[in-house]
Design an enzyme around this catalytic site. Structure first.
Site, PDB file in Angstrom:
ATOM      1  N   MET A  60      41.814  54.094  21.820  1.00 28.18           N
ATOM      2  CA  MET A  60      41.740  54.026  20.076  1.00 28.18           C
ATOM      3  C   MET A  60      41.885  55.721  19.804  1.00 28.18           C
ATOM      4  O   MET A  60      42.522  56.274  18.853  1.00 28.18           O
ATOM      5  CB  MET A  60      40.620  53.773  19.694  1.00 28.18           C
ATOM      6  CG  MET A  60      40.666  53.404  17.944  1.00 28.18           C
ATOM      7  SD  MET A  60      41.959  52.509  17.616  1.00 28.18           S
ATOM      8  CE  MET A  60      41.414  50.878  17.478  1.00 28.18           C
ATOM      9  N   PHE A  73       2.360  64.287  26.943  1.00 29.91           N
ATOM     10  CA  PHE A  73       3.384  63.949  27.792  1.00 29.91           C
ATOM     11  C   PHE A  73       4.056  62.705  27.314  1.00 29.91           C
ATOM     12  O   PHE A  73       3.329  61.753  26.817  1.00 29.91           O
ATOM     13  CB  PHE A  73       2.654  63.712  29.191  1.00 29.91           C
ATOM     14  CG  PHE A  73       3.765  63.239  29.880  1.00 29.91           C
ATOM     15  CD1 PHE A  73       4.971  64.031  30.410  1.00 29.91           C
ATOM     16  CD2 PHE A  73       3.669  62.051  30.657  1.00 29.91           C
ATOM     17  CE1 PHE A  73       5.831  63.377  31.250  1.00 29.91           C
ATOM     18  CE2 PHE A  73       4.535  61.451  31.295  1.00 29.91           C
ATOM     19  CZ  PHE A  73       5.853  62.210  31.779  1.00 29.91           C
ATOM     20  N   GLN A  74       5.310  62.690  27.108  1.00 27.49           N
ATOM     21  CA  GLN A  74       6.200  61.587  26.599  1.00 27.49           C
ATOM     22  C   GLN A  74       5.733  61.314  25.021  1.00 27.49           C
ATOM     23  O   GLN A  74       5.702  59.951  24.528  1.00 27.49           O
ATOM     24  CB  GLN A  74       6.171  60.351  27.410  1.00 27.49           C
ATOM     25  CG  GLN A  74       6.731  60.601  28.652  1.00 27.49           C
ATOM     26  CD  GLN A  74       6.972  59.250  29.481  1.00 27.49           C
ATOM     27  OE1 GLN A  74       6.182  58.228  29.439  1.00 27.49           O
ATOM     28  NE2 GLN A  74       8.072  59.227  30.609  1.00 27.49           N
ATOM     29  N   LYS A 128      -1.593  54.039  22.930  1.00 29.82           N
ATOM     30  CA  LYS A 128      -2.061  53.497  24.248  1.00 29.82           C
ATOM     31  C   LYS A 128      -3.400  52.895  24.085  1.00 29.82           C
ATOM     32  O   LYS A 128      -3.825  51.904  24.380  1.00 29.82           O
ATOM     33  CB  LYS A 128      -1.600  54.184  25.375  1.00 29.82           C
ATOM     34  CG  LYS A 128      -2.189  53.758  26.458  1.00 29.82           C
ATOM     35  CD  LYS A 128      -1.713  54.602  27.893  1.00 29.82           C
ATOM     36  CE  LYS A 128      -2.123  53.707  29.157  1.00 29.82           C
ATOM     37  NZ  LYS A 128      -1.663  54.647  30.348  1.00 29.82           N
ATOM     38  N   GLU A 176      16.646  51.628  28.393  1.00 31.54           N
ATOM     39  CA  GLU A 176      16.350  51.205  27.238  1.00 31.54           C
ATOM     40  C   GLU A 176      17.338  50.674  26.110  1.00 31.54           C
ATOM     41  O   GLU A 176      17.120  49.787  25.414  1.00 31.54           O
ATOM     42  CB  GLU A 176      15.179  51.973  26.453  1.00 31.54           C
ATOM     43  CG  GLU A 176      13.854  52.096  27.193  1.00 31.54           C
ATOM     44  CD  GLU A 176      13.681  53.232  28.362  1.00 31.54           C
ATOM     45  OE1 GLU A 176      14.866  53.648  28.497  1.00 31.54           O
ATOM     46  OE2 GLU A 176      12.727  53.400  28.821  1.00 31.54           O
TER      47      GLU A 176
END
Lengths: 581, 167
Positions: free
Chosen positions: A491, A125-126, A175, A63
């Site tokens: 760096m 969940f999630q 959802k 993502e």
């Protein structure tokens, strides 16, 4: 408008599901690409995507990459970038990408799935509090709790993202809301009583600014990312031409003014040119255009202020004014509109300038320029990273879109690839996010399928989103990865050399993969270049493969450092130059 | 060095869920002081009014006002210290009211023009309204051992006369 909905998709009436409404909103906003990754909470939305062919969905491998790609799509086109992620880990993976866009004021709309409304707060969940987690790194966010609100919320999201000082806006949609039905009615206009960004600058202030600039003995213009984001390059050019002022640019502003113009002093700041930093310190009137006096730009603030100068600041965001440095003449407004007004004033009033003083100021600038601070010792044995960028510039005729990751290679790309046009230099300036380079190149290449796109990266940064080699294969993106491989987190190593007596704590990376084989494993072309004499040939060969993704692994001088350098806490005129060592 | 001063900032914002956390989050993210914060809906139920007591130099206060204005849900912001204003805070104090304390508490309450709103065998609950300094003074004047519990609302403020904060 093209809109293809399969029969049987909607219910019997004309009502649409929340998911379908969302898709229709994206159509209404003329979205070309949605960068995303499916998951449980967004399955209804993905089913609706399956039934449409107006925008293209780009399936990333993580993502974070979806966010960066959408961000770069926006940076290179000026349009709003769109990303779609699922709830929980989908959203948390997106956070780095959102924060990156927020720091650089990139307009984006992020749609995140959420667990159903009835499960919110039950540790489903999630589930995560996406609106809460993202609140400090978005311009605004919304949780949609009713299917009837989707259309209006999306309209607001696009409006807020793109107007005023742009930024990412997140819309979190549970959802069940995407499964509910209602009529679709996309609002034509949007009005928010609490949000009315100023665009037109105050004419009195603009007049005052012009007077100061024309009467100045040592005027200087300092341009930033706002010029690029505000599409104000032409207006800036006109101002510089008519007043003959010297100009420098921040990292984010590169390309906002052509690097080849004699009035351009190069980038300023921590790794800016000697002439830009000296002129910035010594000027008596400073015009800041869409820049924000960042700590990496002005160095030590007290040192910067020790030389008195009158500062004019044009910015669309009132909170940018006098945030770090007290501003004498603030002009709040869209940089393009303000510069246009200023140019008009010049055309009508034809103000007299202090030409004698200006000429002697340029003489001083030329003296600083004669230091030739960008010179570096060429080697016949080792590939100098600066040399690779110079050759990249030559081979691509300075016309490529260049994305970069974060670190030494980023600074070399900024210093040695002379950008002539805005929106060609795509990098993470504010947040400094390693791993953006490859997904940035994806977003740019998709937006400009026939353009040359180079991703300048290091062996550290590229591995932070290396999985996107797979996405590049799926969509046949002919990106050229220019990896400056010095086997160090360069760096970090440079700072350890300067400030930690060469104690290279955890900055050397053992067990690097064979990048050529890795590229080949994904179906790409891989090349390793170890000799300076092969650099140009390899670049030419790679860019000649117009339809192939080519991964160039340049084995560079491990010891090379970025110069000039202003050490932390030092002032603009206290640079270390390569010749000092 | 710039001197810091106490400021009371009033603001009107959309009465939406999460609005309060946007303001609270802004203060913590940018390291601004927050002495008290009160919020409640106004006569227009779509708007909430918030009073924030903070402190900082003029530059910091200027930034706070700008950053608050930048929040999309914030409709209007006013620094009450820019003009004349009235400040009030409500405090409830539960104090010991046994033996000699009983008369003493009644007397202190009268002096500060408070009201006893609950009487029990061993305690009084006193309601007191005023500026923050007045409430502080009341607490100071009480015998510490007599204080059982205190609760304060934080300041609410309003401009004097024609200074009106309205959409």
């Amino acid at each position: 408008m093209k809109f293809a909905m399969e029969p049987g998709m909607a219910n019997s009436s004309k009502q649409l599901s929340g998911a379908e409404i969302l898709i229709r909103c994206l159509h209404e906003e003329n979205v070309e690409f949605v960068f995303g990754y499916p998951g449980g909470a967004v399955l209804h939305i993905y089913d609706a995507i399956f039934h449409q062919d107006t925008f293209k969905h780009i399936l990333v491998r993580h993502e974070q990459a979806a966010l960066h790609a959408a961000d770069a799509y926006s940076r290179s086109t000026g349009k709003v970038g769109v990303a779609l992620v699922t709830s929980g880990p989908g959203a948390t993976n997106a956070v780095t990408g959102i924060a990156t866009a927020y720091m650089d004021s990139i307009p984006m709309v992020i749609i995140s799935g959420q667990v159903p409304t009835y499960a919110i707060g039950e540790d489903a969940f999630q589930e995560c509090d996406t609106v809460g987690i993202t609140r400090p790194c978005v311009k605004h966010n919304f949780l949609v709790k009713d299917v009837k609100d989707i259309a209006a919320t999306m309209k607001k999201a696009f409006y807020v993202a793109a107007s005023g000082r742009p930024g990412p806006v997140l819309v979190d949609i549970p959802k069940d809301i995407t499964a509910h039905f209602c009529d679709f009615d996309y609002p034509e206009t949007v009005h928010l009583r609490s949000y009315n960004p100023v665009t037109k600058g105050h004419l009195g202030q603009i007049k005052k600014a012009l007077k100061l600039l024309t009467e100045a003995k040592r005027p200087m213009v300092y341009s930033g990312g706002g010029v690029v984001l505000g599409d104000a390059s032409e207006h800036l050019m006109k101002l510089i031409q008519s007043l003959g002022l010297p100009i420098t640019s921040t990292l984010m502003g590169l390309g906002g003014f052509p690097a080849s113009d004699p009035k351009f002093l190069g980038m300023l700041g921590m790794h800016g040119t000697y002439e830009a930093n000296m002129a910035m310190q010594d000027c008596d009137v400073l015009l800041a255009v869409g820049a924000r006096f960042d700590d990496r730009v002005i160095g030590n603030t007290a040192h910067f202020l020790s030389n008195p100068r009158t500062i004019i600041h044009i910015d669309i965001d009132p909170s940018s004014i006098s945030k770090r440095v007290k501003i004498d003449v603030p002009i709040v407004g869209d940089v393009k509109s303000v510069l246009a007004d200023m140019n008009e004033l010049i055309a009508t009033e034809k103000p007299k300038q202090n030409t004698v003083e200006l000429a002697s100021w340029f003489k001083q600038i030329d003296a600083w320029r004669s230091k030739k601070c960008m010179n570096f010792a060429q080697s016949s044995e080792l590939i100098k990273p600066q040399y690779v960028i110079q050759k990249l510039h030559e081979v691509t005729k300075g016309e490529a879109f260049v994305t970069s990751d974060v670190g030494q290679h980023q600074m070399w790309a900024a210093q040695y690839y002379k950008f002539e046009q805005p929106r060609r230099w795509i990098n993470s300036g504010g947040l400094g996010t390693m791993g953006v380079g490859l997904p940035y190149a994806m977003g740019v290449q998709l937006a400009h399928p026939n353009a040359q796109v180079a991703c300048v990266t290091g062996e550290g940064s590229i591995q932070m989103n290396i999985q996107e080699l797979s996405t590049c294969a799926q969509y046949q993106l002919p990106i050229k990865v220019i990896m400056l491989n010095n086997r160090y987190l360069g760096m970090v190593r440079q700072w350890q050399e300067f400030f930690y007596e060469n104690r290279y704590s955890e900055s050397y990376m053992d067990s690097l993969p064979d990048f050529v084989k890795l590229a080949e494993a994904y179906g790409h072309v891989g090349m390793q270049i170890t000799k300076p004499g092969d650099v140009e040939g390899a670049l030419k060969e790679a860019f000649a493969m117009k339809s192939r993704f080519v991964f160039l692994d340049f084995i560079t001088d491990q010891k090379e450092n970025v110069f000039p350098m202003i050490q932390n806490g030092k002032g603009l005129s206290e640079m270390i130059l390569a010749e000092d060592l | 060095m710039a001197t810091t001063a106490r400021h009371i900032i009033s603001l009107l914002m959309e009465n939406e869920s999460g609005a309060l956390s946007r303001v609270a989050g802004l203060f913590s993210a940018r390291g601004y002081n927050i002495e008290s914060l009160t919020v409640a809906p106004t006569e227009d139920p779509t708007l909430s009014r918030m009073t924030i007591v903070t402190s900082g130099s003029d530059e910091v206060i200027e930034q706070i006002i700008k950053q608050l204005n930048k929040l999309i849900d914030v409709v209007k912001v006013l620094d009450l210290n820019d003009g004349k204003f009235i400040e009030r805070e409500l405090m409830l104090v539960k104090v010991k009211a046994t033996g000699t304390f009983r008369e003493e508490m009644k007397r202190m309450c009268d002096i500060f023009r408070g009201r006893i709103i609950d009487v029990a065998d061993g305690s009084f609950t006193i309601e007191l309204t005023g500026s923050g300094t007045k409430l502080d003074a009341f607490i100071e004047s009480l015998d510490k051992s007599a204080i059982l519990e205190t609760v304060r609302t934080g300041a609410s403020g309003i401009g004097r006369g024609d200074r009106i904060l309205k959409v």
